[in-house]
Structures are given as structure tokens and as C-alpha cells.
Write a protein that holds these residues in place. Structure first.
Motif, PDB file in Angstrom:
ATOM      1  N   LYS A  40       0.830  -1.199   0.000  1.00 62.38           N
ATOM      2  CA  LYS A  40       0.000   0.000   0.000  1.00 62.38           C
ATOM      3  C   LYS A  40       0.874   1.264   0.000  1.00 62.38           C
ATOM      4  O   LYS A  40       1.676   1.466   0.909  1.00 62.38           O
ATOM      5  CB  LYS A  40      -0.938  -0.004   1.210  1.00 62.38           C
ATOM      6  CG  LYS A  40      -1.931  -1.165   1.179  1.00 62.38           C
ATOM      7  CD  LYS A  40      -2.881  -1.125   2.362  1.00 62.38           C
ATOM      8  CE  LYS A  40      -3.881  -2.276   2.300  1.00 62.38           C
ATOM      9  NZ  LYS A  40      -4.822  -2.253   3.441  1.00 62.38           N
ATOM     10  N   TRP A  41       0.655   2.109  -1.003  1.00 65.12           N
ATOM     11  CA  TRP A  41       1.521   3.258  -1.248  1.00 65.12           C
ATOM     12  C   TRP A  41       1.535   4.229  -0.071  1.00 65.12           C
ATOM     13  O   TRP A  41       2.595   4.610   0.412  1.00 65.12           O
ATOM     14  CB  TRP A  41       1.041   3.964  -2.519  1.00 65.12           C
ATOM     15  CG  TRP A  41       2.101   4.775  -3.199  1.00 65.12           C
ATOM     16  CD1 TRP A  41       2.947   4.380  -4.193  1.00 65.12           C
ATOM     17  CD2 TRP A  41       2.411   6.154  -2.932  1.00 65.12           C
ATOM     18  NE1 TRP A  41       3.776   5.419  -4.564  1.00 65.12           N
ATOM     19  CE2 TRP A  41       3.465   6.524  -3.794  1.00 65.12           C
ATOM     20  CE3 TRP A  41       1.916   7.104  -2.048  1.00 65.12           C
ATOM     21  CZ2 TRP A  41       4.025   7.797  -3.809  1.00 65.12           C
ATOM     22  CZ3 TRP A  41       2.472   8.380  -2.041  1.00 65.12           C
ATOM     23  CH2 TRP A  41       3.519   8.719  -2.920  1.00 65.12           C
ATOM     24  N   PHE A  42       0.363   4.648   0.399  1.00 67.26           N
ATOM     25  CA  PHE A  42       0.320   5.666   1.454  1.00 67.26           C
ATOM     26  C   PHE A  42       0.793   5.108   2.798  1.00 67.26           C
ATOM     27  O   PHE A  42       1.418   5.823   3.588  1.00 67.26           O
ATOM     28  CB  PHE A  42      -1.089   6.251   1.566  1.00 67.26           C
ATOM     29  CG  PHE A  42      -1.441   7.164   0.424  1.00 67.26           C
ATOM     30  CD1 PHE A  42      -0.874   8.419   0.337  1.00 67.26           C
ATOM     31  CD2 PHE A  42      -2.314   6.760  -0.555  1.00 67.26           C
ATOM     32  CE1 PHE A  42      -1.178   9.275  -0.718  1.00 67.26           C
ATOM     33  CE2 PHE A  42      -2.628   7.599  -1.617  1.00 67.26           C
ATOM     34  CZ  PHE A  42      -2.060   8.856  -1.701  1.00 67.26           C
ATOM     35  N   TYR A  43       0.483   3.842   3.064  1.00 63.82           N
ATOM     36  CA  TYR A  43       0.983   3.251   4.311  1.00 63.82           C
ATOM     37  C   TYR A  43       2.507   3.165   4.267  1.00 63.82           C
ATOM     38  O   TYR A  43       3.182   3.446   5.270  1.00 63.82           O
ATOM     39  CB  TYR A  43       0.383   1.860   4.503  1.00 63.82           C
ATOM     40  CG  TYR A  43       0.742   1.219   5.838  1.00 63.82           C
ATOM     41  CD1 TYR A  43       0.063   1.566   7.001  1.00 63.82           C
ATOM     42  CD2 TYR A  43       1.779   0.282   5.932  1.00 63.82           C
ATOM     43  CE1 TYR A  43       0.386   0.999   8.226  1.00 63.82           C
ATOM     44  CE2 TYR A  43       2.113  -0.290   7.151  1.00 63.82           C
ATOM     45  CZ  TYR A  43       1.409   0.069   8.290  1.00 63.82           C
ATOM     46  OH  TYR A  43       1.756  -0.507   9.502  1.00 63.82           O
ATOM     47  N   ARG A  44       3.037   2.801   3.135  1.00 63.85           N
ATOM     48  CA  ARG A  44       4.485   2.714   2.982  1.00 63.85           C
ATOM     49  C   ARG A  44       5.138   4.086   3.193  1.00 63.85           C
ATOM     50  O   ARG A  44       6.161   4.202   3.859  1.00 63.85           O
ATOM     51  CB  ARG A  44       4.818   2.173   1.593  1.00 63.85           C
ATOM     52  CG  ARG A  44       6.299   1.851   1.374  1.00 63.85           C
ATOM     53  CD  ARG A  44       6.508   1.330  -0.033  1.00 63.85           C
ATOM     54  NE  ARG A  44       7.865   0.879  -0.270  1.00 63.85           N
ATOM     55  CZ  ARG A  44       8.315  -0.330  -0.009  1.00 63.85           C
ATOM     56  NH1 ARG A  44       7.502  -1.228   0.521  1.00 63.85           N
ATOM     57  NH2 ARG A  44       9.559  -0.665  -0.275  1.00 63.85           N
ATOM     58  N   LEU A  45       4.534   5.113   2.623  1.00 62.37           N
ATOM     59  CA  LEU A  45       5.047   6.472   2.802  1.00 62.37           C
ATOM     60  C   LEU A  45       5.036   6.863   4.274  1.00 62.37           C
ATOM     61  O   LEU A  45       6.012   7.431   4.794  1.00 62.37           O
ATOM     62  CB  LEU A  45       4.212   7.451   1.983  1.00 62.37           C
ATOM     63  CG  LEU A  45       4.551   8.932   2.148  1.00 62.37           C
ATOM     64  CD1 LEU A  45       5.975   9.212   1.704  1.00 62.37           C
ATOM     65  CD2 LEU A  45       3.556   9.797   1.369  1.00 62.37           C
ATOM     66  N   LYS A  46       3.948   6.572   4.965  1.00 61.80           N
ATOM     67  CA  LYS A  46       3.825   6.911   6.384  1.00 61.80           C
ATOM     68  C   LYS A  46       4.933   6.265   7.213  1.00 61.80           C
ATOM     69  O   LYS A  46       5.589   6.929   8.035  1.00 61.80           O
ATOM     70  CB  LYS A  46       2.452   6.462   6.890  1.00 61.80           C
ATOM     71  CG  LYS A  46       2.263   6.553   8.383  1.00 61.80           C
ATOM     72  CD  LYS A  46       0.928   5.928   8.793  1.00 61.80           C
ATOM     73  CE  LYS A  46       0.813   5.811  10.303  1.00 61.80           C
ATOM     74  NZ  LYS A  46      -0.453   5.138  10.705  1.00 61.80           N
ATOM     75  N   ILE A  47       5.165   4.964   7.022  1.00 65.15           N
ATOM     76  CA  ILE A  47       6.174   4.260   7.816  1.00 65.15           C
ATOM     77  C   ILE A  47       7.578   4.707   7.426  1.00 65.15           C
ATOM     78  O   ILE A  47       8.453   4.895   8.291  1.00 65.15           O
ATOM     79  CB  ILE A  47       6.016   2.734   7.643  1.00 65.15           C
ATOM     80  CG1 ILE A  47       4.623   2.286   8.104  1.00 65.15           C
ATOM     81  CG2 ILE A  47       7.113   2.001   8.412  1.00 65.15           C
ATOM     82  CD1 ILE A  47       4.301   2.615   9.545  1.00 65.15           C
TER      83      ILE A  47
END
Length: 384
Positions: A102-109
Motif C-alpha cells: 500500500k503506497w500511502f501506508y508505505r510512505l507513512k512508515i
């Protein structure tokens, strides 16, 4: 590695390219001015965590840091037990599957680990995924990024080459199939420059009363596994359970919702000494039950390794997919009351790409062929 090959490497998967905007953003994101502390990346399951825990206790001395300045970045799968298992360390868990997809979850972490400003990032996982563990080490942008040489295949060679080139140090912890319990201490030896013998996997666990009625000693049976192929057939568990019940032992079946298929079969047995706790216990309660068991019998799975870690007499039923990497434990780190059973076959080390089973829900032949007589003999030995 040249600038061109760094920016436009060959052989990378489509998903790797999909996440490149995140990599660019992380590379440009400002970090705290003075890096400090360390992050230890552990994107793996419960069993791997158990085997790693003894080695983690040496990290403060090796890194010259207090426990509170060492962050263990782990998975949600063992979030429920971190309070008991990681006393003193800082633990953060993530959904590793979402991070990989997941793109946005990856960005967040990725932003979180970058903004923490760690001085050192470490990962000694041999069996790991580049898009999870190696990406997190790289995203930390720590001045020291230390990893072990991973298990590399032709398919993953290009991605590993890219990430390993970004590490400041790569430590060889041994060839495949060296056991993980030994690898952790080989990694520590390289970090410390001193000899550090491997230790028996163990975790501290409070001595709480199990959530079971009073009665005779009991055998715990854990029938589950993340991979259906590694599950010893339920009908064989039932045969051994009936043998235990006939001797006056109680039998407790444990597991999660995915093991609910066994409940109607257990209900049909109708024996007062059989306790169906499938889906009824939280992970910590399951560990309490296993800790006080006369014996635990299960598949090569996280709960099985937890049982070993808390000191329960344990029998694990092993297949040959990557035999020797996780089970059986080498003699130098095998607890005295732990046993492993397997069926030797010429096709061992298939990495679970088994052509011999009829369907994806069937047990691998190397697991299914373990005999009930052999299992019952070990149970009798461990129970005494």
C-alpha cells in the motif's frame, strides 16, 4: 555502483518502480541534526522473534547503548506479547504486508523511520524481503546501516544487489541452511569483534495461572500453521489425542479462528478430558497454557516456538522446505525437553514449492507422513 545504475537499475520488479517516488521523497527529507540510537529491523513471524530474542539482550553492550535507545521495528503478528517479551526496549510494530503493497501506508512508515534520525540501523534476517526489511534499513538513512548477507535467488539478485550496495556493512552469517539461532550470534560476533557462543532460544514470561479448569496434567495440541502444507493432518492429531486421553491426561486444542474447522470434529469426540480452546484464548493466554503443559505438540509455527521459548516440553513436526534453517534446532541450542520429528525425503530444500501434493490446502508429504506412533512415543517420553 554508478549513478546511472543507481537511478535506473535493471531487473527490478514493477512494484519496486511503483514505490520510487517514495524513495525519492525519503532521500530528500531532512532528518534530525544529530543522529542517535539504533533501530533493529525484524520483519518476520513469531517463531523468528523467539529465536532472535536471546541475541537482542546483547545488543546494548555491543552497541554501547541503553535498552531504551534501541528500537525494535517488528510486525503486528507479535504485538500482543511485546510487553512481556521486550522489557526495557522500545518496540514499534507495523503491518508488513501493507508496507509491501500500500503506497500511502508505505510512505507513512518510511517517513516515520526517516524522521526518527537513528544513528544505526541493523537487520540480521537471512530469509527476508527486499521491499520490506531492506527498504526500511535504507529509508532510515542512518549513517551506519548494517545487514547480513541474505538468501539470494536468481529472481531477487538484482534487488538485493541494489540494496546491499546502500549498506555501510554487510556481514556473512553463514551458508544456507545455517540455523537462525546460530546466525544471530555470528552477526553479534562480527559486530563486537569477540567470540559469542550461541544461546538456547528463551524468553522471559510471567508465571500466571492458565485459563483452564483444574484437573489432571494436560497436553496442548496446536494444529495450525500459516501455510496449510505444514499442518500435520488433523486426523493424526486426533489419534494421538485419544491415546493421551486413554492414559488419563487431558488434551487442550488451541488455535485461532482459522482453526475453527476442527471444532465440530472435537465436539463429536465428547470426552470430558478434551478441552476445545480454539478461538477462545488470546495469544498471551495461549502462552500461559503452553507454559504449564506436560507437553506441547504442534506444527512448525510461531506458537510452537513460543512454547519452546517459555520452557515447555515441546514436540514440533517439521517439513523439509528449508530444513535446518528454523527446525530442527542444532544440538548446541536445543533445550533438553524439546524434540523434532520429520520424514526424510530426497526433495528436501524445495523452499515449499512442492509438486507432490494434490492441492494447495493439502499437507506436504514430508509433514503428512510423520507417523502417529512416532509422535505418541515422543509425547510419552516428554510427559514421563
Amino acid at each position: 555502483m554508478s549513478l546511472l545504475s543507481t537511478l535506473f537499475p535493471r531487473g527490478m520488479r514493477r512494484r519496486w518502480w511503483m514505490f520510487r517516488p517514495i524513495d525519492a521523497l525519503i532521500a530528500l527529507w531532512p532528518a534530525p541534526r544529530i543522529p542517535k540510537g539504533a533501530v533493529v529491523v525484524r520483519m518476520d513471524g513469531i517463531g523468528d522473534m523467539v529465536m532472535f530474542r536471546a541475541a537482542l539482550e546483547h545488543y546494548p553492550a555491543v552497541l554501547g547503548l541503553p535498552k531504551s535507545e534501541i528500537t525494535v521495528l517488528g510486525c503486528h503478528s507479535w504485538k500482543a506479547v511485546i510487553d512481556e517479551v521486550f522489557d526495557g526496549f522500545t518496540v514499534v510494530t507495523i503491518d508488513e504486508h501493507a508496507f509491501e503493497k500500500k503506497w500511502f501506508y508505505r510512505l507513512k512508515i518510511a517517513l516515520w523511520i526517516r524522521r526518527r534520525g537513528f544513528k544505526t540501523a541493523l537487520c540480521d534476517m537471512f530469509m527476508r524481503k527486499t521491499l520490506t526489511a531492506d527498504t526500511l534499513v535504507w529509508a532510515s538513512r542512518a549513517p551506519e546501516r548494517i545487514v547480513c548477507t541474505p538468501f539470494i535467488t536468481e529472481r531477487t539478485k538484482a534487488e538485493y544487489a541494489w540494496y546491499l550496495a546502500k549498506a555501510t556493512r554487510v556481514i556473512d552469517t553463514g551458508p544456507y541452511p545455517t540455523h537462525e539461532g546460530l546466525r544471530h550470534f555470528t552477526f553479534l560476533q562480527a559486530l563486537s569483534g569477540t567470540r559469542m557462543p550461541a544461546e538456547i532460544p528463551a524468553i522471559a514470561w510471567p508465571d500466571r495461572k492458565p485459563a483452564l479448569p483444574e484437573g489432571a496434567p494436560y497436553v496442548v495440541m496446536f494444529i495450525g500453521s500459516n501455510e496449510p502444507g505444514r499442518r500435520w493432518p488433523l486426523e493424526k492429531f486426533i489419534i494421538v489425542a485419544k491415546q493421551a486421553l486413554e492414559t488419563g491426561l487431558r488434551v487442550v486444542f488451541v488455535g485461532g479462528p482459522q482453526e475453527a474447522y476442527a471444532k465440530p470434529i472435537l465436539a463429536e469426540i465428547g470426552h470430558p478430558g478434551l478441552i476445545d480452546a480454539i478461538g477462545a484464548l488470546k495469544l498471551g493466554q495461549t502462552v500461559d497454557v503452553m507454559k504449564h503443559a506436560a507437553c506441547v505438540v504442534g506444527n512448525d509455527s510461531g506458537p510452537g516456538h513460543l512454547a519452546i521459548g517459555v520452557g515447555a516440553p515441546t514436540l514440533l513436526l517439521a517439513g523439509g522446505g528449508h530444513f535446518g534453517c528454523f527446525v530442527p534446532y542444532p544440538e548446541e541450542i536445543r533445550p533438553p525437553r524439546v524434540r523434532f520429528l520429520n520424514t526424510p525425503m530426497e526433495c528436501y530444500h524445495c523452499l515449499w514449492r512442492c509438486p507432490k501434493r494434490a492441492g494447495p490446502q493439502d499437507a506436504f508429504p514430508c509433514v503428512a507422513d510423520i507417523s502417529t506412533d512416532a509422535v505418541w512415543a515422543v509425547v510419552r517420553e516428554l510427559v514421563g
